[in-house]
Design a protein around this motif. Structure first.
Motif, PDB file in Angstrom:
ATOM      1  N   ASP A   1      13.462  43.004  21.906  1.00 17.76           N
ATOM      2  CA  ASP A   1      12.848  41.724  22.274  1.00 17.76           C
ATOM      3  C   ASP A   1      12.371  41.016  21.009  1.00 17.76           C
ATOM      4  OD1 ASP A   1      10.535  42.945  21.426  1.00 17.76           O
ATOM      5  OD2 ASP A   1       9.734  43.274  23.439  1.00 17.76           O
ATOM      6  N   PRO A   2      11.817  39.808  21.103  1.00 17.00           N
ATOM      7  CA  PRO A   2      11.413  39.064  19.903  1.00 17.00           C
ATOM      8  C   PRO A   2      10.349  39.759  19.067  1.00 17.00           C
ATOM      9  CG  PRO A   2      11.598  37.585  21.767  1.00 17.00           C
ATOM     10  CD  PRO A   2      11.740  38.967  22.317  1.00 17.00           C
ATOM     11  N   SER A   3       9.641  40.761  19.624  1.00 21.02           N
ATOM     12  CA  SER A   3       8.626  41.456  18.833  1.00 21.02           C
ATOM     13  C   SER A   3       9.199  42.619  18.049  1.00 21.02           C
ATOM     14  CB  SER A   3       7.526  41.983  19.764  1.00 21.02           C
ATOM     15  OG  SER A   3       8.028  42.994  20.625  1.00 21.02           O
ATOM     16  N   GLY A   4      10.505  42.896  18.210  1.00 23.53           N
ATOM     17  CA  GLY A   4      11.123  44.010  17.500  1.00 23.53           C
ATOM     18  C   GLY A   4      11.041  45.307  18.250  1.00 23.53           C
ATOM     19  N   THR A   5      10.649  45.268  19.542  1.00 19.14           N
ATOM     20  CA  THR A   5      10.556  46.496  20.326  1.00 19.14           C
ATOM     21  C   THR A   5      11.898  46.787  20.989  1.00 19.14           C
ATOM     22  OG1 THR A   5       8.217  46.068  20.750  1.00 19.14           O
ATOM     23  CG2 THR A   5       9.341  47.646  22.199  1.00 19.14           C
TER      24      THR A   5
ATOM     25  N   GLY B   1      16.036  37.530  21.304  1.00 25.95           N
ATOM     26  CA  GLY B   1      16.118  38.968  21.072  1.00 25.95           C
ATOM     27  C   GLY B   1      17.347  39.302  20.254  1.00 25.95           C
ATOM     28  N   ALA B   2      17.690  40.625  20.207  1.00 25.09           N
ATOM     29  CA  ALA B   2      18.829  41.074  19.412  1.00 25.09           C
ATOM     30  C   ALA B   2      19.435  42.308  20.045  1.00 25.09           C
ATOM     31  CB  ALA B   2      18.413  41.362  17.978  1.00 25.09           C
TER      32      ALA B   2
ATOM     33  N   GLY C   1      11.181  51.938  23.338  1.00 26.42           N
ATOM     34  CA  GLY C   1       9.797  51.531  23.187  1.00 26.42           C
ATOM     35  C   GLY C   1       9.304  51.489  21.753  1.00 26.42           C
ATOM     36  N   ARG C   2      10.106  51.909  20.786  1.00 27.39           N
ATOM     37  CA  ARG C   2       9.663  51.893  19.383  1.00 27.39           C
ATOM     38  C   ARG C   2       9.888  50.510  18.783  1.00 27.39           C
ATOM     39  NH1 ARG C   2      11.711  57.111  16.159  1.00 27.39           N
ATOM     40  NH2 ARG C   2      10.438  55.996  14.593  1.00 27.39           N
ATOM     41  N   LYS C   3       9.055  50.180  17.792  1.00 34.12           N
ATOM     42  CA  LYS C   3       9.147  48.870  17.156  1.00 34.12           C
ATOM     43  C   LYS C   3       9.927  48.982  15.833  1.00 34.12           C
ATOM     44  CE  LYS C   3       5.002  46.648  19.013  1.00 34.12           C
ATOM     45  NZ  LYS C   3       5.719  45.480  19.535  1.00 34.12           N
ATOM     46  N   PHE C   4      10.839  48.037  15.596  1.00 30.50           N
ATOM     47  CA  PHE C   4      11.647  47.993  14.362  1.00 30.50           C
ATOM     48  C   PHE C   4      11.604  46.600  13.752  1.00 30.50           C
ATOM     49  CE2 PHE C   4      13.434  51.277  17.110  1.00 30.50           C
ATOM     50  CZ  PHE C   4      13.518  52.361  16.260  1.00 30.50           C
ATOM     51  N   GLN C   5      10.420  45.949  13.866  1.00 32.59           N
ATOM     52  CA  GLN C   5      10.338  44.565  13.422  1.00 32.59           C
ATOM     53  C   GLN C   5      10.504  44.405  11.924  1.00 32.59           C
ATOM     54  OE1 GLN C   5       7.893  46.382  14.577  1.00 32.59           O
ATOM     55  NE2 GLN C   5       5.863  45.801  13.814  1.00 32.59           N
ATOM     56  N   PHE C   6      10.324  45.506  11.134  1.00 27.12           N
ATOM     57  CA  PHE C   6      10.430  45.391   9.678  1.00 27.12           C
ATOM     58  C   PHE C   6      11.842  45.745   9.155  1.00 27.12           C
ATOM     59  CE2 PHE C   6       5.873  46.380  10.414  1.00 27.12           C
ATOM     60  CZ  PHE C   6       5.350  45.200   9.918  1.00 27.12           C
ATOM     61  N   ARG C   7      12.706  46.157  10.070  1.00 25.18           N
ATOM     62  CA  ARG C   7      14.061  46.474   9.643  1.00 25.18           C
ATOM     63  C   ARG C   7      14.817  45.201   9.295  1.00 25.18           C
ATOM     64  NH1 ARG C   7      13.906  51.748   8.236  1.00 25.18           N
ATOM     65  NH2 ARG C   7      13.079  53.034   9.927  1.00 25.18           N
ATOM     66  N   GLU C   8      15.615  45.294   8.260  1.00 28.39           N
ATOM     67  CA  GLU C   8      16.321  44.113   7.778  1.00 28.39           C
ATOM     68  C   GLU C   8      17.303  43.608   8.821  1.00 28.39           C
ATOM     69  OE1 GLU C   8      18.766  42.618   3.773  1.00 28.39           O
ATOM     70  OE2 GLU C   8      18.479  44.758   4.166  1.00 28.39           O
ATOM     71  N   TYR C   9      17.959  44.539   9.516  1.00 27.93           N
ATOM     72  CA  TYR C   9      18.956  44.086  10.480  1.00 27.93           C
ATOM     73  C   TYR C   9      18.296  43.297  11.619  1.00 27.93           C
ATOM     74  CZ  TYR C   9      17.542  48.535  12.702  1.00 27.93           C
ATOM     75  OH  TYR C   9      16.835  49.583  13.246  1.00 27.93           O
ATOM     76  N   PHE C  10      17.021  43.619  11.985  1.00 26.74           N
ATOM     77  CA  PHE C  10      16.325  42.857  13.026  1.00 26.74           C
ATOM     78  C   PHE C  10      15.877  41.500  12.487  1.00 26.74           C
ATOM     79  CE2 PHE C  10      12.212  41.600  14.875  1.00 26.74           C
ATOM     80  CZ  PHE C  10      12.619  41.353  16.172  1.00 26.74           C
ATOM     81  N   ARG C  11      15.296  41.504  11.265  1.00 24.91           N
ATOM     82  CA  ARG C  11      14.772  40.243  10.728  1.00 24.91           C
ATOM     83  C   ARG C  11      15.885  39.218  10.533  1.00 24.91           C
ATOM     84  NH1 ARG C  11      13.384  40.869   5.949  1.00 24.91           N
ATOM     85  NH2 ARG C  11      13.597  43.097   5.497  1.00 24.91           N
ATOM     86  N   VAL C  12      17.057  39.678  10.084  1.00 22.82           N
ATOM     87  CA  VAL C  12      18.173  38.735   9.893  1.00 22.82           C
ATOM     88  C   VAL C  12      18.667  38.230  11.252  1.00 22.82           C
ATOM     89  CG1 VAL C  12      20.520  38.489   9.046  1.00 22.82           C
ATOM     90  CG2 VAL C  12      18.833  39.758   7.700  1.00 22.82           C
ATOM     91  N   ALA C  13      18.774  39.127  12.222  1.00 19.62           N
ATOM     92  CA  ALA C  13      19.248  38.708  13.555  1.00 19.62           C
ATOM     93  C   ALA C  13      18.325  37.667  14.174  1.00 19.62           C
ATOM     94  CB  ALA C  13      19.387  39.923  14.453  1.00 19.62           C
TER      95      ALA C  13
ATOM     96  N   PHE D   1      24.499  49.968  10.723  1.00 24.72           N
ATOM     97  CA  PHE D   1      23.877  49.176  11.787  1.00 24.72           C
ATOM     98  C   PHE D   1      24.496  47.776  11.810  1.00 24.72           C
ATOM     99  CE2 PHE D   1      20.664  52.401  11.207  1.00 24.72           C
ATOM    100  CZ  PHE D   1      20.173  52.623  12.485  1.00 24.72           C
ATOM    101  N   PHE D   2      24.890  47.363  13.033  1.00 21.28           N
ATOM    102  CA  PHE D   2      25.352  45.990  13.273  1.00 21.28           C
ATOM    103  C   PHE D   2      24.352  45.326  14.228  1.00 21.28           C
ATOM    104  CE2 PHE D   2      29.149  48.296  12.138  1.00 21.28           C
ATOM    105  CZ  PHE D   2      29.870  47.416  11.342  1.00 21.28           C
ATOM    106  N   SER D   3      23.821  44.182  13.862  1.00 19.77           N
ATOM    107  CA  SER D   3      22.884  43.456  14.742  1.00 19.77           C
ATOM    108  C   SER D   3      23.444  42.062  15.024  1.00 19.77           C
ATOM    109  CB  SER D   3      21.506  43.353  14.070  1.00 19.77           C
ATOM    110  OG  SER D   3      21.570  42.593  12.889  1.00 19.77           O
ATOM    111  N   ASN D   4      23.197  41.613  16.263  1.00 19.15           N
ATOM    112  CA  ASN D   4      23.676  40.281  16.642  1.00 19.15           C
ATOM    113  C   ASN D   4      22.569  39.584  17.445  1.00 19.15           C
ATOM    114  OD1 ASN D   4      26.434  38.892  16.418  1.00 19.15           O
ATOM    115  ND2 ASN D   4      25.763  38.341  18.471  1.00 19.15           N
ATOM    116  N   PRO D   5      22.243  38.314  17.151  1.00 16.77           N
ATOM    117  CA  PRO D   5      21.158  37.630  17.881  1.00 16.77           C
ATOM    118  C   PRO D   5      21.575  37.331  19.323  1.00 16.77           C
ATOM    119  CG  PRO D   5      22.253  36.109  16.392  1.00 16.77           C
ATOM    120  CD  PRO D   5      22.853  37.452  16.111  1.00 16.77           C
ATOM    121  N   VAL D   6      20.579  37.282  20.212  1.00 15.28           N
ATOM    122  CA  VAL D   6      20.796  36.884  21.615  1.00 15.28           C
ATOM    123  C   VAL D   6      20.083  35.540  21.806  1.00 15.28           C
ATOM    124  CG1 VAL D   6      20.440  37.467  24.028  1.00 15.28           C
ATOM    125  CG2 VAL D   6      20.909  39.287  22.356  1.00 15.28           C
TER     126      VAL D   6
END
Length: 847
Positions: free
Chosen positions: A558-562, A622-623, A573-585, A607-612
């Motif tokens: 979700d937008p909070s990185g959870t 989200g991502a 349920g874990r948060k990954f808001q500081f991961r680069e792949y989340f911040r870029v997405a 890791f591959f991330s894509n924005p939603v």
């Protein structure tokens, strides 16, 4: 003249007791004696002159002795502060109980010297040059040749006198043995000098016995002593000293190689010719054979110039003994003062200042250090032969040194011919070692090799060298061609592997993009999450994992990185808001990481991330994140591996090896990384390592990082310690580079095997050709050997064996015929000369 009238005035007589005290130090023990050094006067035992024992080779005295009583605590100093021995027993009245000398059997002549005009065979006495305690030197003329000569007569004035009939007689009966021993030693000196043939050693033309004594005929030289010459010059340059002494060194080396020592080298015994200014070595009265092990009962030593082993009498003496005296002479030449007497230097701190210190700036350091080396107190610390001393002394005068070496080499060749000096050269183990050393040096000097060997080698080289050169040229050419082909092959292999890895990455990226636009994920993230919605999405993600085994993990954030939904319950349920792949997405852009060893998954992956986006297509709600395993990448690369000869590996954008078949090299860098890069890797725990080691391979770092083209490179591997080649290619859609390396020996091995077969063939052909060449060379050399043997027979006066049989008409045969004619002429001349001598009565008179 050729003899020095002062040569005996400065010598010190060392008694047997003092010799014994010094012998321990001069042999092998470097420990200083406990007894204090006595003065020269203290070392001499008083007694009658007739009770003294003559040294093994008596000192020459050609100046009247000035023996007087001295205070035992003081020493008399001669000219320039030189110590002179003064015998406490000479001139003293005999004790009351001591027998008097017998009366002279014959009346004495008015003078001890022969009268001017007196004839000794063909020699006429012209003048007295000098008179000392042991003999008289005359200027004379050879009336047959009208040539001037110098004649030395043995006449020890303390023990003998000249009678009215000009014969020499012992003064008393108890002096007869002393007189006869001295006469024998005088003849030994004459025979010693007669064996030497060198322009810088005094030449004995003849010696004979007459008038109950002995005479030595020497060549006449006009000039002056080195001591007199040096006093007239305030400064003498190093070049001048080198020019003067280099030939003298050669002469002394001839004496040593003949098995003799001079044992009394000093400025008074070195003479400078008026004719050409060259030096000649005089006064061999103290000479002895090196091989002699008998100790002198009393040794004659010149203070300042005699080494410690001469004071010891029976001390181990050799060339190093004369080298000390020569070093002392050179010390006097450069400083103007002679060295301190050797026994007085036997202290914890040597009182003799070094020549290097005294003459700093006036002469070269090498020259002065060589003089100090020669003056080392212990014999083992000095140069052991004249070659060593000459090399050190003339280090800055290579031209002079080269000339002397050439002269020595010539002498060695003469000695090897079978002369008497060849036999003498093996008189001691040290000389045998020196001979073997010269033989070793001859091996590396092709000019001294036998002609047969040189001819054989020349013929073999002429026949086989072209074959070897051609084979080597072909090997190099073929190796370069194969190397070029192999480099292109490795480049193609690297490109093919990079393409396959690029396809794998592209497929994973497309899958992530597809999930990011899936309506189920958009709808789920657009509303508040419900448990039913989470369950439905998890079923969908599990199905995706099952249908695509390369996908290790899938999650919706979700937008909070959870991670609100994940295929792995541990991630839910874990948060990954500081991961680069989340911040870029969350900025609306898709992103792909490098290979990462995940902190949760534990295996390397990407890791591959894509924005939603929301329904409006602009708002990121989200991502979707996929983690693809790196194992398929390794599977692709392993297909290019060929044992340890061909190694593929993958390098990321930082220059870190992210895949390698050798685990020890995995996650090392090609070159050391910058600190900020290391800190970033450490913070991300990208490879679960706090440090990144480097293999220091700059050639690979230049082509594997930052380039977008394919190519190849040659380099020396710091890992495998061998020469390697490599092809490289970038992976499409990434910043990775595939490198495939290969050992140069791998593709060159067949060519090397072929070359070894060629060498074996050449060796077999060469062995056959060697035999033929040796046979051919012997046919050329054999006549030359016969000529050499005939020349040696001629040298020995063996005319019967001097002629050789001539069986050829070539140039060597013509030379042999000329040689035979020369032998016949020499034989006839010898017969005529013998007839003339018989007619004149010379042979009868000399007999």
């Amino acid at each position: 003249m050729s003899e020095n009238p002062k040569s005996g005035a400065e010598k010190t007589l060392v008694d047997a007791d003092q010799q014994a005290r010094l012998r321990a130090f001069s042999d092998d023990d470097r420990t200083l004696p406990n007894t204090a050094h006595a003065s020269v006067a203290d070392r001499t035992q008083p007694g009658r002159a007739s009770d003294r024992t003559l040294p093994a080779t008596p000192p020459e005295r050609t100046q009247p002795d000035t023996r007087t009583m001295v205070d035992p605590t003081a020493l008399a100093h001669g000219e320039d502060g030189e110590r002179t021995f003064m015998d406490p027993g000479a001139g003293a009245e005999p004790a009351a109980n001591e027998p008097r000398r017998a009366l002279q059997a014959k009346p004495a002549a008015p003078s001890n010297s022969l009268p001017v005009g007196f004839r000794l065979y063909e020699y006429r006495i012209d003048a007295v040059l000098g008179q000392g305690g042991f003999g008289i030197a005359y200027a004379a003329t050879d009336v047959n040749l009208n040539a001037k000569v110098v004649i030395k007569e043995y006449l020890p004035e303390d023990f003998a006198y000249r009678t009215v009939d000009n014969t020499v007689s012992a003064r008393a009966d108890d002096d007869q043995e002393f007189y006869q021993n001295g006469l024998d030693a005088f003849l030994i000196e004459a025979r010693t000098l007669a064996t030497f043939r060198h322009p810088h050693i005094v030449r004995v033309a003849r010696f004979f016995e007459a008038h109950k004594t002995a005479y030595m005929v020497l060549e006449y030289e006009r000039g002056q002593s080195l001591k007199t010459w040096r006093k007239k010059r305030a400064n003498v340059s190093e070049h001048e000293i080198v020019t003067l002494f280099a030939p003298l060194f050669d002469g002394l080396a001839v004496v040593h190689r003949a098995g003799y020592l001079h044992r009394d080298i000093k400025p008074d015994n070195i003479y400078m010719r008026d004719e050409d200014g060259s030096l000649v070595l005089l006064d061999f009265g103290a000479a002895r054979q090196t091989a002699s092990e008998a100790a002198d009962v009393a040794a004659v030593v010149t203070p300042g110039y005699g080494p410690i082993e001469q004071y010891a009498g029976g001390g181990r003496q050799g060339p190093w003994t004369d080298i000390y005296a020569m070093g002392a002479t050179l010390f006097w030449m450069v400083t103007g003062k002679k060295p301190i007497e050797a026994p007085e230097r036997m202290a914890p701190e040597d009182p003799l200042p070094s020549a290097e210190l005294l003459c700093q700036g006036k002469f070269s350091v090498e020259f002065l250090r060589a003089i100090d080396w020669a003056l080392k107190l212990h014999p083992k610390d000095r140069p052991q032969d004249m070659n060593q001393f000459r090399a050190a002394l003339f280090a800055n005068h290579s031209g002079t040194l080269g000339l002397q070496d050439a002269l020595l080499a010539s002498d060695d060749e003469y000695t090897a011919g079978g002369g008497d000096s060849w036999i003498a050269a093996f008189s001691t183990p040290r000389q045998l070692k020196a001979k073997l050393s010269r033989f070793g040096r001859a091996l590396v000097r092709p000019g001294s090799w036998p002609i047969a060997i040189k001819l054989t080698l020349a013929m073999i080289a002429t026949a086989l060298a072209p074959m070897l050169i051609t084979a080597y040229y072909n090997l190099n050419g073929t190796t370069e061609a194969v190397s070029a082909n192999e480099l292109r092959n490795l480049e193609q292999i690297a490109g093919s592997n990079a393409k396959h890895i690029g396809q794998l990455v592209g497929d994973s990226r497309n899958l992530a993009n597809y999930l990011g636009t899936d309506a189920d994920f958009v709808e789920f993230l657009s509303r508040p999450p419900t448990e039913a919605g989470k369950a439905a999405l998890k079923v969908k993600l599990d199905g995706l994992i099952k249908s695509n085994p390369d996908v290790q993990l899938a999650m919706v954030m979700d937008p909070s990185g959870t991670a609100v939904v994940s295929s792995d319950p541990q991630v839910m349920g874990r948060k990954f808001q500081f991961r680069e792949y989340f911040r870029v997405a969350m900025t609306g852009k898709p992103f792909m990481t490098g290979i990462i060893v995940g902190s949760v998954a534990g295996a390397p992956g990407v890791f591959f991330s894509n924005p939603v986006f929301a329904a409006d297509g602009k708002t990121v709600i989200g991502a979707v994140v996929l983690r693809i395993l790196a194992a398929p990448i390794g599977t692709i690369l392993k297909g290019a591996q060929l044992g340890q000869d061909r190694i593929p590996f993958l390098v990321d954008e930082d220059g870190v090896i992210v895949w390698h078949p050798n685990d020890k090299l995995l996650y090392t860098s090609l070159m050391p990384l910058k600190k900020e890069v290391v800190d970033e890797i450490k913070d991300d725990q990208r490879f679960r390592k706090n440090t990144i080691d480097s293999i220091n391979q700059p050639e690979l770092e230049k082509v594997a990082v930052g380039l977008s083209i394919s190519g190849n490179v040659s380099y020396n591997s710091t890992v495998n310690k061998r020469e390697e080649i490599a092809g490289f290619a970038p992976v499409p859609g990434t910043e990775w580079t595939v490198v495939v390396s290969e050992s140069r020996d791998y593709f060159a091995a067949p060519l090397n095997a072929l070359f070894q077969n060629v060498l074996l063939s050449v060796a077999l052909v060469g062995a056959v050709f060697l035999l033929l060449a040796m046979i051919f060379a012997r046919t050329i050399v054999r006549p030359i050997e016969q000529l050499t043997l005939a020349a040696h027979a001629l040298k020995s006066g063996d005319y019967a064996n001097a002629n050789i049989a001539v069986r050829s008409n070539d140039e060597v045969g013509q030379l042999a015929r000329t040689f035979n004619v020369m032998i016949d002429v020499l034989r006839q001349r010898e017969r005529e000369r013998a007839g003339r001598r018989t007619a004149l009565g010379y042979d009868k008179e000399e007999a």
